[in-house]
Write a protein that holds these residues in place. Structure first.
Motif, short mmCIF file in Angstrom:
data_model
loop_
_atom_site.label_atom_id
_atom_site.label_comp_id
_atom_site.label_asym_id
_atom_site.label_seq_id
_atom_site.Cartn_x
_atom_site.Cartn_y
_atom_site.Cartn_z
N UNK A 1 1.19 -1.37 0.04
CA UNK A 1 0.49 -0.03 -0.16
C UNK A 1 0.71 1.15 0.14
N UNK A 2 1.69 0.78 0.46
CA UNK A 2 3.01 2.57 0.93
C UNK A 2 4.27 2.63 -0.65
N UNK B 1 0.97 4.30 -2.77
CA UNK B 1 0.87 5.75 -2.29
C UNK B 1 1.88 6.66 -2.47
N UNK B 2 3.77 5.83 -3.03
CA UNK B 2 4.71 6.84 -3.57
C UNK B 2 4.57 6.52 -4.96
N UNK B 3 4.19 5.84 -5.90
CA UNK B 3 4.01 5.97 -6.86
C UNK B 3 2.79 6.55 -7.76
N UNK B 4 1.50 6.52 -6.61
CA UNK B 4 0.05 7.46 -7.69
C UNK B 4 0.31 9.44 -6.66
N UNK B 5 1.78 9.29 -5.75
CA UNK B 5 1.39 10.07 -5.26
C UNK B 5 1.87 11.91 -6.36
#
Ligand code: NAD
Length: 404
Positions: A396-397, A400-404
């Motif tokens: 999940x982290x 989030x990092x990829x799509x932030x």
């Protein structure tokens, strides 16, 4: 003592061998078999008639489709596989070594059966369907040369039904064109000539997916590999992969063996052949027999002698030039074609694309489509499963990092 087997017996054994090595196809067929998803569809298929194609055709039949097959090459049809398919009531129109007239006529015969979906390898079958203004729900195309032709027809707005470009799927060209054709082309050369490759100076014409595969297998076998290209990026890639890159004419001084895989016409011509050294061997792994100018070899009286099957010697001004498999695809004419594990990937894309067309043809336009992403994913996941390979999942982290 040699065990005598009839054509059908041999066909059955090789079909089962291919099926065993193509578990992905079996999995897809099992998934859709009960629903008979292709019931009511008839398929006109123009592919090389090999044991792997038999596995695909048999799978399609199990899904309820009616099948009419013809060959994508007059020299690649395997007679024992024709016998097996005919026994399974899958009609094959064509035989090994058929004349060009019969070869093209067989495509017409299959089109006259009015198939709903057209599966081709090379674009010749699509060309006929389009010229005949033949009404079909959709089609697929298996190889680079076929896609190149479809693209040029698309520019002229000639495409009359939706066509899924199976070759453009990552799970096709990255594996079939590279690893499959890389290995099987060398298999064809070795079966035909029996020569040693270690130390030979081999010229690979074209450093696309097929060229990369062939060059890498040659390197592994100890050959000295040279590459010719017209595309500066592919030439640079060949150079950084460790191969010498040269214009074709410069290689004629030393080349022992030439393998064309460009998809282009008349790559090796008279002016090259005149400069080549005595005893040079020429062969082609591209789809059509147009890459080596065989018209030049066959036009004048060069006293061709057939040394053994698929190995011809021309005597030109006291020099010998050897041509393999009449300049036609060496892996399919001189050997059995691509390995079953590879064709499982290509044909999983075909199978799933045909099912997709049967469900979605009403929503599609008359143009070329890429293989849908979900099909590519399904094929690669099934392949990994069949090899017992597991991979990590994105956390999940990381998401989030990829799509932030
Ligand atoms: N034998 C088989 O089983 C098999 C399997 C897959 C593809 N194919 C066929 O092989 C051919 C190549 O396929 P691909 O996927 O590698 O295509 P590709 O487009 O990836 O590569 C072709 C390469 O040839 C180069 N080229 C073009 N003209 C040239 C010339 N005159 N001299 C030197 N290089 C030239 C291009 O720049 C390109 O890099 C096609 O005809 C394709 O249909 C055969």
């Amino acid at each position: 003592m040699h065990e005598y087997k009839s054509l059908i017996e041999q066909g059955k054994l090789e079909f089962l061998w291919a099926k065993y090595n193509m578990p992905i196809i079996n999995k897809i067929v099992k998934k859709y078999q009960n629903k008979k998803v292709l019931e009511g569809f008839s398929l006109g298929i123009c592919l090389h008639i090999t044991k792997e194609t038999a596995v695909l055709a048999n799978g399609l039949k199990h899904l309820g489709a009616k099948i009419f097959l013809c060959s994508a090459n007059p020299l690649s049809t395997q007679e024992h596989i024709v016998s097996l398919l005919n026994e399974k009531e899958i009609r094959v129109y064509g035989k090994r070594g058929e004349t060009l007239d019969d070869f093209y006529n067989n495509m017409n015969v299959v089109l006259d059966k009015k198939p709903n979906i057209i599966i081709d390898d090379g674009g010749e079958f699509h060309k006929r369907a389009i010229q005949k203004k033949y009404k079909t729900l959709g089609g697929t195309e298996e190889t680079t040369s076929g896609i190149n032709r479809l693209k040029s027809w698309a520019k002229k707005k000639l495409i009359t039904y939706p066509i899924i470009a199976v070759n453009q799927s990552n799970t096709k060209y990255l594996f079939d064109n590279r690893y499959g054709t890389g290995q099987s082309s060398l298999d064809g050369i070795l079966r035909t000539t029996g020569i040693l490759l270690a130390g030979k100076r081999v010229i690979v014409c074209g450093y696309g997916w097929v060229g990369k595969g062939i060059a890498s297998v040659l390197k592994g076998l100890g050959a000295k590999v040279f590459v010719t290209e017209i595309n500066p990026i592919h030439a640079l890639e060949a150079f950084m992969d460790g191969f010498e890159v040269k214009p074709l004419m410069e290689t004629t001084l030393f080349g022992d063996l030439y393998i064309t895989c460009t998809g282009q016409v008349r790559v090796i011509r008279q002016e090259h052949m005149e400069k080549m050294k005595n005893g040079v061997i020429l062969c082609n792994a591209g789809h059509f027999d147009v890459e080596i100018d065989t018209n030049y070899l066959n036009k004048e009286d060069f006293h061709p002698i057939t040394i053994r099957k698929n190995l011809k010697c021309y005597n030109i001004n006291r020099k010998k030039i050897y041509l393999l498999s009449e300049g036609r695809v060496i892996n399919l004419v001189g050997a059995d074609g691509n390995p079953p594990e590879i064709m499982a990937l290509s044909f999983a894309n075909q199978l799933l694309s045909i099912i997709y067309l049967s469900k979605h043809y009403k929503d599609l336009e008359n143009r070329i489509y890429n293989v849908p992403k979900e099909i590519e994913n399904q094929t690669s996941q099934l392949a990994l499963q069949s090899y017992g390979i597991r991979i990590d999942c994105i956390t999940p982290e990381q998401k989030r990092y990829f799509f932030s």
